[in-house]
Design a protein around this motif. Structure first.
Motif, PDB file in Angstrom:
ATOM      1  N   GLY A  69       0.780  -1.231   0.000  1.00 57.55           N
ATOM      2  CA  GLY A  69       0.000   0.000   0.000  1.00 57.55           C
ATOM      3  C   GLY A  69       0.806   1.273   0.000  1.00 57.55           C
TER       4      GLY A  69
ATOM      5  N   ASN B 251      -4.770  -0.680  -2.020  1.00 63.63           N
ATOM      6  CA  ASN B 251      -5.958   0.072  -2.383  1.00 63.63           C
ATOM      7  C   ASN B 251      -5.954   0.436  -3.862  1.00 63.63           C
ATOM      8  OD1 ASN B 251      -7.350   0.291   0.227  1.00 63.63           O
ATOM      9  ND2 ASN B 251      -5.516   1.417   0.839  1.00 63.63           N
TER      10      ASN B 251
ATOM     11  N   PRO C  32      -8.290  -4.520   0.357  1.00 60.96           N
ATOM     12  CA  PRO C  32      -7.986  -3.127   0.686  1.00 60.96           C
ATOM     13  C   PRO C  32      -7.738  -2.921   2.171  1.00 60.96           C
ATOM     14  CG  PRO C  32     -10.344  -3.390   0.543  1.00 60.96           C
ATOM     15  CD  PRO C  32      -9.744  -4.751   0.247  1.00 60.96           C
ATOM     16  N   ASP C  33      -7.126  -1.794   2.497  1.00 64.75           N
ATOM     17  CA  ASP C  33      -6.997  -1.350   3.884  1.00 64.75           C
ATOM     18  C   ASP C  33      -8.336  -0.814   4.377  1.00 64.75           C
ATOM     19  OD1 ASP C  33      -4.191  -1.688   4.375  1.00 64.75           O
ATOM     20  OD2 ASP C  33      -3.797   0.084   3.160  1.00 64.75           O
TER      21      ASP C  33
ATOM     22  N   PRO D 205      -6.993   3.431   5.051  1.00 62.97           N
ATOM     23  CA  PRO D 205      -6.059   3.793   3.967  1.00 62.97           C
ATOM     24  C   PRO D 205      -5.056   4.851   4.415  1.00 62.97           C
ATOM     25  CG  PRO D 205      -8.315   3.744   3.154  1.00 62.97           C
ATOM     26  CD  PRO D 205      -8.393   3.639   4.653  1.00 62.97           C
TER      27      PRO D 205
END
Length: 210
Positions: A9, A50, A79-80, A83
């Motif tokens: 990420g 992401n 995904p986180d 983010p």
């Protein structure tokens, strides 16, 4: 069961914005080298990102064909939930997705990840009856390339992130963990290079000679 997680990420600012997971290593994107090594131990690997579309050129080459070394681990991009909150958020996402068992967590900028090192850490975790095992090399603890019990790691990481804490060491402070010293790892036939990471273009240059 041990699952793998590659934290992909980061913005790669020190690499000029180029995704570290796609840096060349051994004639292929680094991500593929990591997946190949992690497949020696894990049947499933999560790639935490992401921006999964950025990694698709590499992921389309996975799994390898029979001529390229046989089938590899099942791979999923996730995904986180937080983010931009760094590796702790990536670890949380992977541990929450795993739900149970152990998870081996590495950064996407680590060219020499080692299944034997992860297996040794997992054994240490089981033998000590703890929630995490991480290497300590040159007196420094490396939370990445660590092995974590997914359920407590996810819960504690969520609590920390919810409170605005992003430090990986803060997670270890809330888990029962052991470290594996460099000397002990060498006794298992494992050198310390598995925890190396790439931060700058200078790190990448000559990296294949390690």
């Amino acid at each position: 069961m041990i699952r793998g997680a590659i934290l992909a990420g980061g913005a790669g600012r020190r690499m000029g914005g180029r995704p570290k997971a796609l840096l060349p290593f051994g004639g292929e994107p680094l991500l593929l080298r990591q997946l190949r090594e992690m497949s020696r131990l894990c049947a499933e690997v999560f790639v935490v990102t992401n921006a999964p579309e950025t990694l698709q050129p590499a992921l389309q080459l996975w799994p390898p064909t029979a001529d390229g070394g046989g089938m590899g681990a099942s791979v999923r991009c996730i995904p986180d939930a937080w983010p931009g909150a760094g590796p702790l958020a990536g670890l949380h996402a992977a541990a929450a997705e795993a739900g149970a068992g152990l998870i081996w967590v590495v950064g996407c900028d680590m060219p020499h990840v080692s299944a034997p090192a992860a297996a040794a850490l997992a054994a240490r975790c089981f033998d000590a009856g703890v929630e995490a095992a991480v290497p300590r090399l040159g007196g420094r603890i490396h939370p990445l390339h660590g092995v974590y019990a997914a359920e407590p790691a996810a819960a504690e990481a969520a609590a920390l992130l919810g409170a605005g804490e992003r430090r990986m060491m803060a997670l270890l402070e809330r888990l029962r963990y052991v470290w594996a010293e460099e000397e002990w790892l060498r006794e298992q036939g494992i050198g310390p290079g598995f925890a190396t990471n790439w931060n700058t273009p200078e790190d990448v240059f000559g990296g294949e000679a390690r």
